[in-house]
Design a protein around this motif. Structure first.
Motif, PDB file in Angstrom:
ATOM      1  N   CYS A  33     -14.760  27.445  81.402  1.00 30.87           N
ATOM      2  CA  CYS A  33     -15.526  27.035  80.207  1.00 30.87           C
ATOM      3  C   CYS A  33     -14.785  27.165  78.832  1.00 30.87           C
ATOM      4  O   CYS A  33     -14.888  26.416  77.951  1.00 30.87           O
ATOM      5  N   GLY A  34     -13.858  27.993  78.948  1.00 27.23           N
ATOM      6  CA  GLY A  34     -12.826  28.034  77.695  1.00 27.23           C
ATOM      7  C   GLY A  34     -13.523  29.087  76.755  1.00 27.23           C
ATOM      8  O   GLY A  34     -13.161  29.024  75.547  1.00 27.23           O
ATOM      9  N   ASN A  35     -14.535  29.712  77.127  1.00 24.95           N
ATOM     10  CA  ASN A  35     -15.261  30.801  76.269  1.00 24.95           C
ATOM     11  C   ASN A  35     -14.254  31.877  75.559  1.00 24.95           C
ATOM     12  O   ASN A  35     -14.134  32.110  74.578  1.00 24.95           O
ATOM     13  N   THR A  37     -10.781  31.349  75.363  1.00 21.18           N
ATOM     14  CA  THR A  37     -10.006  30.586  74.365  1.00 21.18           C
ATOM     15  C   THR A  37     -10.511  30.515  73.008  1.00 21.18           C
ATOM     16  O   THR A  37     -10.142  31.066  72.070  1.00 21.18           O
ATOM     17  N   ALA A  38     -11.960  30.343  73.233  1.00 19.09           N
ATOM     18  CA  ALA A  38     -12.708  29.957  71.774  1.00 19.09           C
ATOM     19  C   ALA A  38     -12.914  31.250  70.952  1.00 19.09           C
ATOM     20  O   ALA A  38     -12.845  31.204  70.039  1.00 19.09           O
ATOM     21  N   GLY A  39     -12.959  32.534  71.510  1.00 14.01           N
ATOM     22  CA  GLY A  39     -13.005  33.572  70.732  1.00 14.01           C
ATOM     23  C   GLY A  39     -12.057  34.371  70.652  1.00 14.01           C
ATOM     24  O   GLY A  39     -11.810  35.293  69.834  1.00 14.01           O
ATOM     25  N   ARG A  83     -17.366  37.945  76.074  1.00 20.59           N
ATOM     26  CA  ARG A  83     -18.156  36.381  76.287  1.00 20.59           C
ATOM     27  C   ARG A  83     -18.214  36.004  77.344  1.00 20.59           C
ATOM     28  O   ARG A  83     -18.886  34.634  77.524  1.00 20.59           O
ATOM     29  N   CYS A  84     -17.437  36.228  78.404  1.00 17.29           N
ATOM     30  CA  CYS A  84     -17.243  35.688  79.595  1.00 17.29           C
ATOM     31  C   CYS A  84     -18.721  35.241  80.284  1.00 17.29           C
ATOM     32  O   CYS A  84     -19.308  36.173  80.616  1.00 17.29           O
TER      33      CYS A  84
END
Lengths: 194, 652
Positions: A33-35, A37-39, A83-84
């Motif tokens: 989902c890339g969460n 990377t996002a954070g 956050r994962c």
């Protein structure tokens, strides 16, 4: 077409199992989902973003992952793990990859390793970190004499760079030193680079 | 007794890991077994015909089939033996598929276990007695719990089929979640325009009795004869007199009442009608915000009501309805998304739910359909949609997909462009799930014609930049880079959960629910409308996430099930129920107290008190059997003697 990854040839199933065993995480639970990377606050310094490291580990692309700069620029802030959505401890996987890279002598960003040694040397000696000592050791090791020197006046003014180290009293420093000794003995026994 | 044993191969499902021939050989040595066979597929027509032939040829009076779970084919084989002239309860099943071949790989061990299960079945069958069902009358009336689109569809279909319907709705109006929507995908037609006429039909249909603002208090009885207590909540307005003119609402001084119908995007008055097309269009007083009811001083609405309908002294009342079937159509609610602290946890006024956004888009909403930011009333330029908030997220215990968010997000992005042509929408998604008819074409149109920017990645955090905008920290996994968007408005596609109170209702209806609270269907593929309680059916999202077309289809399906059941004048009970051996009964009454169905009563027999089972009420749960200190209460088809025979067979 040499830039095409032949997944069948490059896939290292043993590597996948090794990462899973050492980190205690199941790589296949990642659905990209890339969460992470996002954070990630250190992502600007990465060659590959966290989700791409995760994807590489999932596919068993050992060399790609272990040679990456990203695993060394990771701050271990654990935002990714927090956050994962699949409860994967991503930071633990990054940590595992760093250990594996060191064991295989594949450290791609040497100066990060040098900084850690410098920092840990002061902890071993005094039981606490000593900033100016860390700075001096790092400068010697890396030959980056003027790195971040511009920050020094401000840090000195705020008393963040004490000239004398704080030694943990009542034999505390010695106890910390013994932890390092034990680790070193185990590392020698198991053939791990200290 | 002459018993026939059939060891099914089930293709390779059983024969793959069980030596069926050996099991058949062993079975031949069991007492009373005179015939064994090993059909390839016992349930197929040739298999059933062979069984019937064998019953005739070998004059069998009992049959054991060793095959799959009884939940799969017990009913099938009972019909088969009945066709061959046996009583349907002279049949036993040994589950050697789910309990043996599918769970173990070692052939020898499997074969032994299969043979033992067959031995148990034979031992029980030798103690079986023929049982016959009793018939009883059916109340041909249906109660539907929930007046959303699924419940409305069920109600209209049943009513059109001549079945009287009792429709119970918790809110003051029917319409459910669909009534709150502005437009519907993939056609972008107005939700109120397609639902409104159906709601009016419900109000006008002579076969439908509507209890709005009511809750189900208690359910007793069984299929064909349920008795349901309905609590009609106090509205403080006499609906017999209320004409829905709205004068009370205009005059009400308590103008800051939170507006639940508008998802708290605006305020309403303490006495109000939720929306213009409400059915029934009757006013309700919100007791928590009414000045008369909280402070005892006001009475404005009572003064102005032209028909004198206001009644501050009104109390809840209980109505009892006798029905034959119940359809649960209780729908869903949004999950509590404020657990996402990284999205502000509800503290940012411009980070709103998709359902709130529907109300902002709707012309009957608090802004009259003018799309504005809740914080300052300005028109948003950059709107960011975040999908899968509370869906597909194991870390908060919600691994399931909410099924329709992908589509409504595309719709809302399209509507945003239509409302504000200068605006730009961004959608953070993980996968676009658009498998319906014209669905994928719709999401493509959102991208190609409306310029909606789709970004594949989850959002890590949202925070205000201090200048009136919000920074959305996401990632574009296709680009492999983190991305940031400054948004004026953030819409969260919040995941769904079963409606509040669903678990309590499930207990009243004696049906089960899954981990997320959705009601369990009887069979996930083959009985998606039935429950494991006879006469209770499911429609709509209460069974699992689905969109409007699927909810309507399931509403109709549930109605069809009800009408099929009502096509018979009499129903047969299940004869696997309790009975009391009067010679052993000491009249202690323990069974009466423990029976959850009230199916045992005291009876005076020659001056002695004895227990007696009411055959049409007993559900055969067996509680009385295990409670009775004398062993007088027994369950037909599972008597103590039968269970002991099974144990003996295994322990010999």
């Amino acid at each position: 077409m040499s830039n095409i990854t032949d997944i069948r040839l490059k896939r290292d199933a043993g590597f996948i199992a090794e990462v899973e065993a050492a980190s205690g995480q199941k790589l296949s639970t990642c659905y990209q989902c890339g969460n992470c990377t996002a954070g990630c606050p250190a992502g600007f310094a990465y060659d590959k973003q966290v989700n791409r490291i995760m994807r590489g580990a999932q596919l068993g692309l050992k060399d790609d992952v272990l040679n990456s700069r990203a695993i060394w620029m990771c701050l271990s802030c654990f935002t990714c793990s927090l956050r994962c959505p699949n409860n994967i401890d991503v930071a633990a996987i990054m940590e595992t990859l760093r250990h594996m890279a060191r064991k295989k002598n594949m450290v791609s960003v040497r100066k990060v390793e040098k900084f850690w040694f410098s920092f840990l040397n002061t902890v071993r000696a005094f039981g606490r970190s000593w900033e100016i000592g860390t700075m001096a050791l790092y400068m010697l090791r890396s030959l980056r004499v003027f790195t971040d020197i511009d920050l020094a006046p401000e840090a000195l003014k705020k008393q963040k760079l004490p000239f004398k180290p704080y030694v943990v009293p009542n034999g505390g420093a010695g106890a910390v030193g013994r932890i390092f000794k034990r680790y070193r003995e185990r590392a020698d026994r198991e053939g791990v680079r200290p | 007794m002459r018993i026939g044993v059939f060891i099914c191969h089930c293709g390779s499902n059983i024969a793959g890991t069980v030596d069926c021939t050996k099991v058949a050989e062993i079975a031949k040595k069991f007492p009373d077994v005179v015939y064994t066979a090993e059909p390839m597929y016992t349930c197929a027509e040739p298999g059933q015909t062979a069984m019937e032939d064998a019953i005739h040829e070998y004059r069998l009076d009992g049959v054991v089939v060793a095959s799959c779970s009884p939940r799969m084919h017990e009913a099938t084989f009972r019909r088969t033996v009945e066709r061959a002239g046996l009583n349907r309860y002279m049949f036993e099943m040994a589950n050697i598929r789910e309990h043996v071949s599918w769970i173990g790989k070692e052939k020898d061990a499997n074969t032994n276990k299969a043979a033992e299960l067959v031995e148990i079945a034979v031992a029980k069958l030798r103690n079986n007695r023929p049982l016959t069902a009793k018939t009883f009358d059916v109340t041909k009336k249906v109660l539907i719990a929930g007046g959303g689109v699924a419940g409305i569809q069920s109600a209209l279909d049943c009513a059109d089929g001549g079945v009287p319907v009792i429709l119970v709705e918790r809110e003051s109006t029917i319409g459910g979640k669909m009534a709150k929507l502005d437009k519907t995908f993939p056609t972008v037609d107005c939700s109120a325009c397609i639902l409104g006429p159906k709601m009016v039909d419900v109000a006008q249909h002579p076969n439908i009795t509507l209890h709005a603002y009511s809750e189900i208090e208690d359910v007793s009885g069984y299929v064909g004869n349920f008795s349901v207590k309905i609590r009609k909540l106090a509205t403080y307005v006499d609906w017999e007199k209320c004409t829905g003119c709205g004068v009370c609402s205009e005059k009400c001084p308590s103008k800051k009442t939170p507006d639940a119908f508008n998802e708290f995007t605006g305020t309403t008055t303490a006495v109000s009608i939720s929306f213009p097309q409400a059915i029934p269009k009757k006013a309700v007083i919100n007791a928590r915000h009414c000045r008369q009811l909280t402070k005892g001083k006001c009475g404005v609405c009572a003064k102005f009501c032209p028909t004198g309908a206001i009644d501050y002294a009104m109390q809840d009342s209980i109505v009892t309805e006798e029905v034959g079937c119940i359809i649960a159509a209780t729908g869903y609610d949004l999950m509590d998304w404020t657990v996402y602290r990284e999205y502000g946890g509800g503290a940012y006024p411009d980070v709103i739910t998709s359902l709130q956004y529907e109300r902002l888009l709707s012309s009957s909403g608090p802004t009259g359909g003018h799309l504005i930011r809740p914080s300052d009333g300005g028109e948003p330029q950059n709107v960011v949609f975040v999908q899968c908030v509370g869906s597909r997220d194991k870390s908060i215990g919600r691994p399931q997909c909410s099924a329709f968010c992908c589509m409504y997000t595309a719709k809302q992005a399209v509507l945003t462009k239509e409302h504000l042509p200068e605006s730009q929408s961004y959608v953070f998604y993980m996968d676009i799930r658009a498998p319906g008819k014209m669905y994928d074409e719709f999401t493509r149109r959102a991208m190609e014609e409306y310029g909606v920017e789709y970004i594949r990645g989850r959002v890590s955090a949202i925070y205000p930049d201090g200048l009136g905008q919000y920074v959305v920290m996401g990632s574009d996994t296709l680009l492999g880079e983190p991305v940031e968007i400054k948004a004026d408005l953030v819409v969260l596609a919040v995941g769904i959960e079963a409606a509040r109170g669903t678990r309590a209702l499930a207990e009243k209806l004696r049906i089960s629910y899954d981990k997320s609270g959705f009601f369990m269907e009887s069979h996930v593929k083959l009985k998606p409308v039935e429950t494991n309680t006879a006469g209770v059916f499911l429609a709509g999202v209460c069974q699992g996430a689905k969109d409007i077309p699927a909810s309507v289809a399931q509403g109709s399906a549930a109605a069809a099930k009800v009408m099929a059941l009502f096509a018979r004048d009499k129903l047969e009970n299940n004869p696997q129920i309790a009975f009391v051996d009067l010679r052993r009964c000491v009249g202690c009454g323990k069974c009466i107290r423990c029976c959850p169905f009230g199916a045992i009563k005291e009876k005076d027999i020659r001056g002695e008190t004895k227990a007696q089972v009411i055959e049409t009420v007993c559900q055969g749960c067996g509680l009385c059997t295990s409670t009775c200190p004398q062993g007088a209460a027994q369950l037909s088809h599972a008597t103590d003697n039968q269970i002991l025979a099974e144990v003996n067979a295994l322990c010999r």
